[in-house]
Write an enzyme that holds these catalytic residues in place. Structure first.
Site, PDB file in Angstrom:
ATOM      1  N   ASN A   1      49.248  33.099  33.393  1.00  0.00           N
ATOM      2  CA  ASN A   1      49.816  31.946  34.031  1.00  0.00           C
ATOM      3  C   ASN A   1      48.606  30.731  33.754  1.00  0.00           C
ATOM      4  O   ASN A   1      47.554  30.668  34.585  1.00  0.00           O
ATOM      5  CB  ASN A   1      49.840  31.833  35.542  1.00  0.00           C
ATOM      6  N   TRP A   2      48.841  29.992  32.560  1.00  0.00           N
ATOM      7  CA  TRP A   2      47.887  28.734  32.253  1.00  0.00           C
ATOM      8  C   TRP A   2      48.051  27.618  33.095  1.00  0.00           C
ATOM      9  O   TRP A   2      47.034  26.810  33.204  1.00  0.00           O
ATOM     10  CB  TRP A   2      48.189  28.404  30.916  1.00  0.00           C
ATOM     11  N   LYS A   3      49.035  27.544  34.048  1.00  0.00           N
ATOM     12  CA  LYS A   3      49.102  26.655  35.016  1.00  0.00           C
ATOM     13  C   LYS A   3      49.244  25.241  34.119  1.00  0.00           C
ATOM     14  O   LYS A   3      49.745  25.214  33.231  1.00  0.00           O
ATOM     15  CB  LYS A   3      48.211  26.550  36.254  1.00  0.00           C
TER      16      LYS A   3
ATOM     17  N   GLY B   1      42.899  31.446  43.299  1.00  0.00           N
ATOM     18  CA  GLY B   1      41.852  30.694  43.135  1.00  0.00           C
ATOM     19  C   GLY B   1      40.666  31.020  43.800  1.00  0.00           C
ATOM     20  O   GLY B   1      39.504  30.144  44.029  1.00  0.00           O
TER      21      GLY B   1
ATOM     22  N   HIS C   1      56.168  30.150  42.668  1.00  0.00           N
ATOM     23  CA  HIS C   1      54.781  30.453  42.543  1.00  0.00           C
ATOM     24  C   HIS C   1      54.105  29.637  43.873  1.00  0.00           C
ATOM     25  O   HIS C   1      54.730  28.745  44.500  1.00  0.00           O
ATOM     26  CB  HIS C   1      54.023  29.951  41.556  1.00  0.00           C
TER      27      HIS C   1
ATOM     28  N   GLU D   1      51.120  37.691  45.422  1.00  0.00           N
ATOM     29  CA  GLU D   1      49.989  36.921  45.433  1.00  0.00           C
ATOM     30  C   GLU D   1      49.543  36.464  46.606  1.00  0.00           C
ATOM     31  O   GLU D   1      50.129  35.377  47.317  1.00  0.00           O
ATOM     32  CB  GLU D   1      50.101  35.907  44.519  1.00  0.00           C
TER      33      GLU D   1
ATOM     34  N   GLY E   1      45.433  33.744  36.800  1.00  0.00           N
ATOM     35  CA  GLY E   1      45.471  32.404  36.502  1.00  0.00           C
ATOM     36  C   GLY E   1      44.067  32.082  35.753  1.00  0.00           C
ATOM     37  O   GLY E   1      43.958  32.435  34.402  1.00  0.00           O
TER      38      GLY E   1
HETATM   39  P1  PGA Z   1      43.788  32.908  39.835  1.00  0.00           P
HETATM   40  O1  PGA Z   1      45.449  32.485  40.178  1.00  0.00           O
HETATM   41  O2  PGA Z   1      43.790  34.017  39.185  1.00  0.00           O
HETATM   42  O3  PGA Z   1      43.070  31.955  39.499  1.00  0.00           O
HETATM   43  O4  PGA Z   1      43.415  33.341  41.287  1.00  0.00           O
HETATM   44  C1  PGA Z   1      46.421  33.213  40.087  1.00  0.00           C
HETATM   45  C2  PGA Z   1      47.732  32.628  40.159  1.00  0.00           C
HETATM   46  O5  PGA Z   1      47.708  31.626  40.840  1.00  0.00           O
HETATM   47  O6  PGA Z   1      48.892  33.161  39.737  1.00  0.00           O
END
Ligand code: PGA
Length: 260
Positions: free
Chosen positions: A17-19, A181, A105, A175, A241
């Site tokens: 997930n590149w966001k 994060g 999400h 999650e 992420g």
């Molecule tokens: P993260 O994010 O790996 O940076 O903790 C995961 C996500 O939000 O899917």
């Protein structure tokens, strides 16, 4: 055979997930080329799904020959067309070569998305031939275990419109919001407990077919915790992420997944 044993043998899935990264298409292309190469080397053992910003989806998909990588939309709307400024339909996502879509999400839920929105999106994805990745997870835990009620509600409502017999087409990404994060992931043992709970809740609502639903873990996944999560967490894959937006970090993570 125990589900654990089957899960340990099956091909794993890693969703990147590149966001809202990276800032330019030039950088997205560079990142993608590197991740595609890493994925192609491990294609027999790991399914890699890239979820780039929608704006990059079609152009990145045009760089793929063969099936080394698949694509996910980070979000979709439940309507198929109309006056929905800024939104993308499942059909549009499909047309841009996405095969999957993230639904609900935590960052979208924080911006106001509800379980009912997730319910409509999951059903729209299935109707359009996209695999929905329903994201669930509590913001906090307490000693009384209230997070189980919270997750049950997310699952019940989110899957309420899944047609009979179709629950196996769903991916559930657990999650915990407190791990997204964060510095550290959840303990694999706790994920194992949650995976059992997720299967139980889905089987109550949708029958035994739900026992084989694909479950991912997400939240601070990196190469140091991925293998343990896959071995002890009773999950079929990972939603990643931060560790997915640096090519070398992602390559090392994929190798850890493939070697588990
Ligand atoms: P993260 O994010 O790996 O940076 O903790 C995961 C996500 O939000 O899917």
């Amino acid at each position: 055979m125990q589900h654990d044993t089957i899960a340990a043998m099956a091909k794993k899935i890693v969703v990147a997930n590149w966001k809202m990264n990276p800032p330019s298409f030039r950088e997205a292309k560079k990142l993608f080329e590197a991740e595609k190469k890493a994925a192609a080397a491990l294609a027999r053992r790991v399914t890699v799904v890239i979820a780039p910003p929608a704006l990059y989806l079609r152009a990145l998909a045009s760089l793929v020959r063969g099936a080394s990588t698949a694509f996910a939309a980070q979000n979709v709307h439940w309507e198929s067309a109309g006056a929905f400024t800024g939104e993308m339909s499942c059909l549009q996502a499909r047309d841009a070569k996405a095969a999957y879509a993230l639904v609900g999400h935590a960052e979208r839920r924080a911006a106001g998305e509800t379980n009912d929105d997730a319910r409509k999106k999951v059903a729209a994805c299935l109707g359009a031939g996209l695999t929905p990745v329903l994201c669930i997870g509590e913001a906090a835990r307490n000693a009384e275990g209230a997070h189980f009620d919270y997750v049950r509600e997310q699952l019940r409502i989110g899957t309420a419109d899944v047609p009979q017999g179709k629950v196996g087409k769903l991916i559930v990404a657990y999650e915990p919001v407190w791990a997204i994060g964060a510095a550290a992931a959840m303990k694999p043992r706790d994920m194992h407990e949650m995976a059992i709970f997720i299967r139980k809740v889905l089987a109550e609502a949708h029958g035994e077919g739900a026992l084989s639903v694909t479950i991912l873990y997400g939240g601070a996944v990196d190469s140091t915790n991925a293998a343990a999560m896959l071995e002890e967490g009773d999950v079929d894959g990972l939603l990643v992420g931060r560790a997915s937006i640096e090519a070398e970090r992602f390559r090392i993570l994929l190798n850890a997944v493939a070697e588990r």
